[in-house]
Design an enzyme around this catalytic site. Structure first.
Site, mmCIF file in Angstrom:
data_model
loop_
_atom_site.group_PDB
_atom_site.id
_atom_site.type_symbol
_atom_site.label_atom_id
_atom_site.label_comp_id
_atom_site.label_asym_id
_atom_site.label_seq_id
_atom_site.Cartn_x
_atom_site.Cartn_y
_atom_site.Cartn_z
ATOM 1 C CG HIS A 1 19.179 39.762 41.329
ATOM 2 N ND1 HIS A 1 20.293 40.079 42.072
ATOM 3 C CD2 HIS A 1 19.615 38.908 40.361
ATOM 4 C CE1 HIS A 1 21.356 39.448 41.581
ATOM 5 N NE2 HIS A 1 20.975 38.742 40.542
ATOM 6 C CB THR B 1 27.967 44.977 41.193
ATOM 7 O OG1 THR B 1 27.990 43.548 41.262
ATOM 8 C CG2 THR B 1 28.569 45.435 39.882
ATOM 9 N NE ARG C 1 16.140 43.651 51.658
ATOM 10 C CZ ARG C 1 16.696 43.110 50.582
ATOM 11 N NH1 ARG C 1 16.210 41.997 50.083
ATOM 12 N NH2 ARG C 1 17.738 43.668 50.004
ATOM 13 C CB CYS D 1 -0.237 29.561 40.089
ATOM 14 S SG CYS D 1 -1.588 30.690 40.453
HETATM 15 P P1 NAD Z 1 27.139 43.387 45.775
HETATM 16 O O1 NAD Z 1 27.686 42.034 45.641
HETATM 17 O O2 NAD Z 1 26.535 44.012 44.597
HETATM 18 O O3 NAD Z 1 28.312 44.316 46.472
HETATM 19 C C1 NAD Z 1 28.180 45.670 46.797
HETATM 20 C C2 NAD Z 1 29.349 46.451 46.160
HETATM 21 O O4 NAD Z 1 29.093 47.841 46.283
HETATM 22 C C3 NAD Z 1 30.711 46.193 46.809
HETATM 23 O O5 NAD Z 1 31.666 45.896 45.811
HETATM 24 C C4 NAD Z 1 31.053 47.544 47.470
HETATM 25 O O6 NAD Z 1 32.444 47.822 47.458
HETATM 26 C C5 NAD Z 1 30.300 48.496 46.582
HETATM 27 N N1 NAD Z 1 29.926 49.774 47.208
HETATM 28 C C6 NAD Z 1 29.659 50.038 48.497
HETATM 29 N N2 NAD Z 1 29.332 51.345 48.662
HETATM 30 C C7 NAD Z 1 29.393 51.909 47.425
HETATM 31 C C8 NAD Z 1 29.169 53.226 46.928
HETATM 32 N N3 NAD Z 1 28.796 54.237 47.734
HETATM 33 N N4 NAD Z 1 29.323 53.453 45.600
HETATM 34 C C9 NAD Z 1 29.704 52.443 44.766
HETATM 35 N N5 NAD Z 1 29.931 51.193 45.191
HETATM 36 C C10 NAD Z 1 29.779 50.920 46.498
HETATM 37 O O7 NAD Z 1 26.006 43.502 46.762
HETATM 38 P P2 NAD Z 1 25.514 42.624 47.959
HETATM 39 O O8 NAD Z 1 25.096 43.608 48.970
HETATM 40 O O9 NAD Z 1 26.467 41.579 48.330
HETATM 41 O O10 NAD Z 1 24.208 41.974 47.328
HETATM 42 C C11 NAD Z 1 24.078 40.740 46.692
HETATM 43 C C12 NAD Z 1 22.663 40.654 46.127
HETATM 44 O O11 NAD Z 1 21.649 41.238 46.968
HETATM 45 C C13 NAD Z 1 22.521 41.421 44.841
HETATM 46 O O12 NAD Z 1 21.541 40.820 44.081
HETATM 47 C C14 NAD Z 1 22.008 42.740 45.327
HETATM 48 O O13 NAD Z 1 21.448 43.490 44.305
HETATM 49 C C15 NAD Z 1 20.988 42.328 46.356
HETATM 50 N N6 NAD Z 1 20.752 43.481 47.245
HETATM 51 C C16 NAD Z 1 19.983 44.511 46.751
HETATM 52 C C17 NAD Z 1 19.797 45.666 47.491
HETATM 53 C C18 NAD Z 1 18.972 46.773 46.879
HETATM 54 O O14 NAD Z 1 18.073 46.524 46.092
HETATM 55 N N7 NAD Z 1 19.288 48.016 47.205
HETATM 56 C C19 NAD Z 1 20.402 45.791 48.745
HETATM 57 C C20 NAD Z 1 21.168 44.706 49.254
HETATM 58 C C21 NAD Z 1 21.353 43.571 48.468
HETATM 59 ZN ZN ZN Z 2 -1.478 30.866 42.730
#
Ligand code: NAD
Ligand code: ZN
Length: 249
Positions: free
Chosen positions: A123, A193, A75, A136
């Site tokens: 997060h 989100t 990642r 720690c």
């Molecule tokens: P999430 O629950 O936040 O859902 C993703 C949302 O983004 C969905 O509603 C989708 O319709 C929308 N989406 C997709 N493409 C888009 C675009 N181009 N513009 C605007 N909206 C768009 O995310 P998740 O993937 O289910 O993640 C859950 C957890 O994992 C969260 O804490 C998330 O931050 C973390 N995560 C972080 C990253 C990162 O740091 N980039 C990547 C994957 C997951």
């Molecule tokens: Zn330690």
């Protein structure tokens, strides 16, 4: 030949943004999708057949810390190769002109790389590590550039990414800061989100209850959609620059 028409934003939305004194942008993995980073719930959210729920947990780490670190190395490489997209950049531009706080669920650091300064990471961040033993503090540090195997803390315990895993509490100070920001903002932008992951999902509701004008940007409807003042259906990288430019013009 058809000219592509710029999306028209409602007067209410543009006025709310222009009059706002405090704006909060709540972002989820959708804002990074156009940087090439898959969301967990999207079709390419799997890694070697594992679901995030099997890897991003304390239990998954106890079972096989090497595998979890291998996933995070992968990642980190992906995040490093990615670039902030026009959605991240639009928020950085907005912050230069208005009082904006970004509250993100993302751990990729792309908001900061786009130039956003006031960023609350609900997060955590893959760019930091911490000791597996919660008491720690000796392991709290920037993540090594290319962590090998399972890196260890000065105390001997394994180091883990400083991110919030499924089932874990969010850092209290960050959550308090985010709750304070949404309680006192005039406008909340809820971007990319699914509004399903708690407690992050309660922040737009706090903003609504406190009387803020709430604008959702997402290609899909979410459980929040029926409650917001304006729902902009589309991609963040496409809509956000247009919205910010029009509101600031
Ligand atoms: P999430 O629950 O936040 O859902 C993703 C949302 O983004 C969905 O509603 C989708 O319709 C929308 N989406 C997709 N493409 C888009 C675009 N181009 N513009 C605007 N909206 C768009 O995310 P998740 O993937 O289910 O993640 C859950 C957890 O994992 C969260 O804490 C998330 O931050 C973390 N995560 C972080 C990253 C990162 O740091 N980039 C990547 C994957 C997951
Ligand atoms: Zn330690």
């Amino acid at each position: 030949m058809h000219e592509t028409r710029a999306p028209r934003f409602s007067d209410a939305t543009l006025q709310a943004l222009r009059r706002s004194e405090q704006i909060v942008a709540l972002t989820g993995s959708g804002i990074s999708a156009e940087s090439g980073i898959p969301t967990f719930r999207g079709e390419d959210g799997l890694w070697k057949g594992y679901r995030a729920e099997e890897l991003a947990t304390a239990e998954g780490f106890r079972r096989d810390p090497g595998r979890v670190w291998e996933w995070y190395r992968w990642r980190m490489r992906m995040f490093r190769q990615a670039n902030p997209n026009p959605g991240h950049q639009a928020l950085a531009r907005l912050e230069a002109r208005a009082a904006l706080t970004v509250v993100t669920q993302n751990i990729d650091g792309l908001h900061q790389r786009a130039g956003s300064r006031r960023v609350l990471e609900l997060h955590g961040s893959v760019w930091r590590v911490k000791c597996l033993r919660p008491a720690c503090r000796r392991g709290d540090a920037e993540a090594p550039d290319d962590p090998q195997g399972v890196p260890s803390c000065a105390c001997g315990a394994p180091l883990r990414p400083d991110v919030v895993w499924f089932g874990e509490a969010l850092p209290g100070d960050v959550l308090d800061g985010a709750a304070a920001a949404v309680s006192s903002c005039d406008v909340a932008l809820v971007i990319g989100t699914s509004a399903l992951v708690y407690p992050a999902a309660m922040l737009p509701v706090i903003a609504l209850d406190a009387g803020a004008y709430v604008i959702e940007l997402n290609p899909e409807p979410t459980p929040l959609t029926p409650r917001v003042h304006d729902s902009l259906r589309g991609r963040a990288g496409d809509l956000l620059p247009k919205l910010v430019d029009e509101a600031l013009s």
